[in-house]
Design an enzyme around this catalytic site. Sequence first.
Site, PDB file in Angstrom:
ATOM      1  N   HIS A   1      99.133 101.973 103.796  1.00 18.47           N
ATOM      2  CA  HIS A   1      98.126 101.382 104.687  1.00 18.47           C
ATOM      3  C   HIS A   1      98.768 101.227 106.058  1.00 18.47           C
ATOM      4  O   HIS A   1      99.609 100.343 106.259  1.00 18.47           O
ATOM      5  CB  HIS A   1      97.690 100.040 104.086  1.00 18.47           C
ATOM      6  CG  HIS A   1      96.727  99.259 104.927  1.00 18.47           C
ATOM      7  ND1 HIS A   1      96.433  97.941 104.687  1.00 18.47           N
ATOM      8  CD2 HIS A   1      95.970  99.621 106.002  1.00 18.47           C
ATOM      9  CE1 HIS A   1      95.556  97.512 105.580  1.00 18.47           C
ATOM     10  NE2 HIS A   1      95.264  98.509 106.390  1.00 18.47           N
TER      11      HIS A   1
ATOM     12  N   HIS B   1     100.760  99.664  96.897  1.00 12.92           N
ATOM     13  CA  HIS B   1     100.219  99.598  98.256  1.00 12.92           C
ATOM     14  C   HIS B   1     101.340  99.192  99.215  1.00 12.92           C
ATOM     15  O   HIS B   1     101.981  98.157  99.038  1.00 12.92           O
ATOM     16  CB  HIS B   1      99.090  98.559  98.263  1.00 12.92           C
ATOM     17  CG  HIS B   1      98.355  98.413  99.551  1.00 12.92           C
ATOM     18  ND1 HIS B   1      97.271  99.186  99.899  1.00 12.92           N
ATOM     19  CD2 HIS B   1      98.525  97.535 100.573  1.00 12.92           C
ATOM     20  CE1 HIS B   1      96.806  98.807 101.069  1.00 12.92           C
ATOM     21  NE2 HIS B   1      97.550  97.793 101.513  1.00 12.92           N
TER      22      HIS B   1
ATOM     23  N   ASP C   1     102.261  98.295 103.052  1.00 10.19           N
ATOM     24  CA  ASP C   1     101.686  97.868 104.329  1.00 10.19           C
ATOM     25  C   ASP C   1     102.647  98.166 105.465  1.00 10.19           C
ATOM     26  O   ASP C   1     103.700  97.535 105.585  1.00 10.19           O
ATOM     27  CB  ASP C   1     101.372  96.371 104.275  1.00 10.19           C
ATOM     28  CG  ASP C   1     100.176  96.083 103.385  1.00 10.19           C
ATOM     29  OD1 ASP C   1      99.099  96.651 103.657  1.00 10.19           O
ATOM     30  OD2 ASP C   1     100.321  95.307 102.416  1.00 10.19           O
TER      31      ASP C   1
ATOM     32  N   MET D   1      98.914 100.033 109.535  1.00 12.06           N
ATOM     33  CA  MET D   1      98.387  99.105 110.545  1.00 12.06           C
ATOM     34  C   MET D   1      99.209  99.318 111.801  1.00 12.06           C
ATOM     35  O   MET D   1     100.023  98.477 112.202  1.00 12.06           O
ATOM     36  CB  MET D   1      98.468  97.661 110.020  1.00 12.06           C
ATOM     37  CG  MET D   1      97.409  97.374 108.965  1.00 12.06           C
ATOM     38  SD  MET D   1      97.821  95.948 107.946  1.00 12.06           S
ATOM     39  CE  MET D   1      98.881  96.753 106.761  1.00 12.06           C
TER      40      MET D   1
ATOM     41  N   MET E   1      88.676  95.766 105.046  1.00 14.23           N
ATOM     42  CA  MET E   1      89.591  94.617 105.081  1.00 14.23           C
ATOM     43  C   MET E   1      88.801  93.327 104.873  1.00 14.23           C
ATOM     44  O   MET E   1      87.755  93.124 105.507  1.00 14.23           O
ATOM     45  CB  MET E   1      90.311  94.537 106.431  1.00 14.23           C
ATOM     46  CG  MET E   1      91.327  95.637 106.691  1.00 14.23           C
ATOM     47  SD  MET E   1      92.667  95.734 105.490  1.00 14.23           S
ATOM     48  CE  MET E   1      93.420  94.113 105.641  1.00 14.23           C
TER      49      MET E   1
ATOM     50  N   MET F   1     103.331  98.033 109.355  1.00 21.03           N
ATOM     51  CA  MET F   1     102.864  97.299 110.551  1.00 21.03           C
ATOM     52  C   MET F   1     103.851  97.511 111.699  1.00 21.03           C
ATOM     53  O   MET F   1     105.058  97.514 111.478  1.00 21.03           O
ATOM     54  CB  MET F   1     102.768  95.810 110.256  1.00 21.03           C
ATOM     55  CG  MET F   1     101.921  95.476 109.023  1.00 21.03           C
ATOM     56  SD  MET F   1     101.684  93.693 108.874  1.00 21.03           S
ATOM     57  CE  MET F   1     101.026  93.591 107.203  1.00 21.03           C
TER      58      MET F   1
ATOM     59  N   SER G   1     100.134  95.090  96.491  1.00 21.58           N
ATOM     60  CA  SER G   1     100.790  95.228  97.794  1.00 21.58           C
ATOM     61  C   SER G   1     102.200  94.679  97.726  1.00 21.58           C
ATOM     62  O   SER G   1     102.409  93.484  97.472  1.00 21.58           O
ATOM     63  CB  SER G   1     100.008  94.479  98.866  1.00 21.58           C
ATOM     64  OG  SER G   1     100.821  94.352 100.023  1.00 21.58           O
TER      65      SER G   1
ATOM     66  N   ASP H   1      90.990  94.836 100.593  1.00 24.77           N
ATOM     67  CA  ASP H   1      92.369  94.404 100.820  1.00 24.77           C
ATOM     68  C   ASP H   1      92.336  93.107 101.614  1.00 24.77           C
ATOM     69  O   ASP H   1      91.801  93.069 102.725  1.00 24.77           O
ATOM     70  CB  ASP H   1      93.102  95.513 101.596  1.00 24.77           C
ATOM     71  CG  ASP H   1      94.552  95.184 101.884  1.00 24.77           C
ATOM     72  OD1 ASP H   1      95.074  94.180 101.377  1.00 24.77           O
ATOM     73  OD2 ASP H   1      95.178  95.973 102.643  1.00 24.77           O
TER      74      ASP H   1
HETATM   75  C1  DX5 Z   1      97.312  92.468 105.127  1.00 23.43           C
HETATM   76  C2  DX5 Z   1      97.712  93.607 104.224  1.00 23.43           C
HETATM   77  C3  DX5 Z   1      97.475  93.327 102.795  1.00 23.43           C
HETATM   78  C4  DX5 Z   1      98.248  92.169 102.240  1.00 23.43           C
HETATM   79  C5  DX5 Z   1      97.383  91.576 101.194  1.00 23.43           C
HETATM   80  O1  DX5 Z   1      97.247  92.911 106.432  1.00 23.43           O
HETATM   81  O2  DX5 Z   1      97.008  94.792 104.554  1.00 23.43           O
HETATM   82  O3  DX5 Z   1      97.673  94.500 101.995  1.00 23.43           O
HETATM   83  O4  DX5 Z   1      99.466  92.523 101.664  1.00 23.43           O
HETATM   84  O5  DX5 Z   1      97.989  90.385 100.774  1.00 23.43           O
HETATM   85  P1  DX5 Z   1      97.161  89.296  99.976  1.00 23.43           P
HETATM   86  O6  DX5 Z   1      96.677  89.973  98.710  1.00 23.43           O
HETATM   87  O7  DX5 Z   1      98.164  88.236  99.726  1.00 23.43           O
HETATM   88  O8  DX5 Z   1      96.026  88.886 100.851  1.00 23.43           O
HETATM   89 ZN    ZN Z   2      97.147  96.488 103.096  1.00 24.78          ZN
END
Ligand code: DX5
Ligand code: ZN
Length: 217
Positions: free
Chosen positions: A64, A31, A33, A66, A135, A35, A8, A173
């Site tokens: 991903h 990956h 993220d 969110m 998750m 948001m 990620s 994840d």
């Molecule tokens: C959290 C994200 C993850 C995050 C994981 O909401 O979806 O992908 O980057 O980070 P770590 O591996 O540090 O938990």
């Molecule tokens: Zn993620």
Amino acid sequence: MGIQISPSILSADFANLRAAAESVAAADWLHVDVMDNHFVPNLTVGVPVVESLAKVATQPLDCHLMIEDPDRWASAFVEAGASSVTFHVEACGAPVRLARELRAMEARAGMALKPATPIEPYEDLLGELDMVLIMTVEPGFGGQKFLDVCLPKIARARAMLDRLDADIWLQVDGGVSAETIERCAEAGADNFVAGSAVFGAADPDAIVRQLRALATR
Ligand code: DX5
Ligand code: ZN
């Protein structure tokens, strides 16, 4: 498909994502993220960053989302160059329609579940997907502690997917590291996202190889 590692970039240097991609040459995916400060209490990157990263990364992009209203936005990430797009079922109005739309665009369709969202109501939908994301932290931030309470759901999802005659990947994840990845693999996950464990290390590619070795039984 065997074990896959998807670092990620949330924990990478956002001023130099090209270098981040190059630093994990052993990774199967990158990956990303996304948001929106509505579905989760954090704000990250969107379509333009995915578009730029897709041009320089050798790995395919695993986005991903969110975000609220993924029905409206998911296709834009495919157009930007994402090879896989995962939406949260809690935010999605029409998951079957959206999965079919993504696959019609020749992207992989993923469906994500927050820790408190059960998998059972969605069993009949799984055949519409290319990946299920369980998750293992509350989504929103990197660097959180792995939630062991999610392990039984991974195992139940694995059993459901094994009953289908389809190659649907099971991604985890959140808090995935050398300390936790074996438990996830034992429960049946085959695609592993890791942010802080990879990009917080001096040699990210070595961690990718280590995680793959630990997850491979
Ligand atoms: C959290 C994200 C993850 C995050 C994981 O909401 O979806 O992908 O980057 O980070 P770590 O591996 O540090 O938990
Ligand atoms: Zn993620």
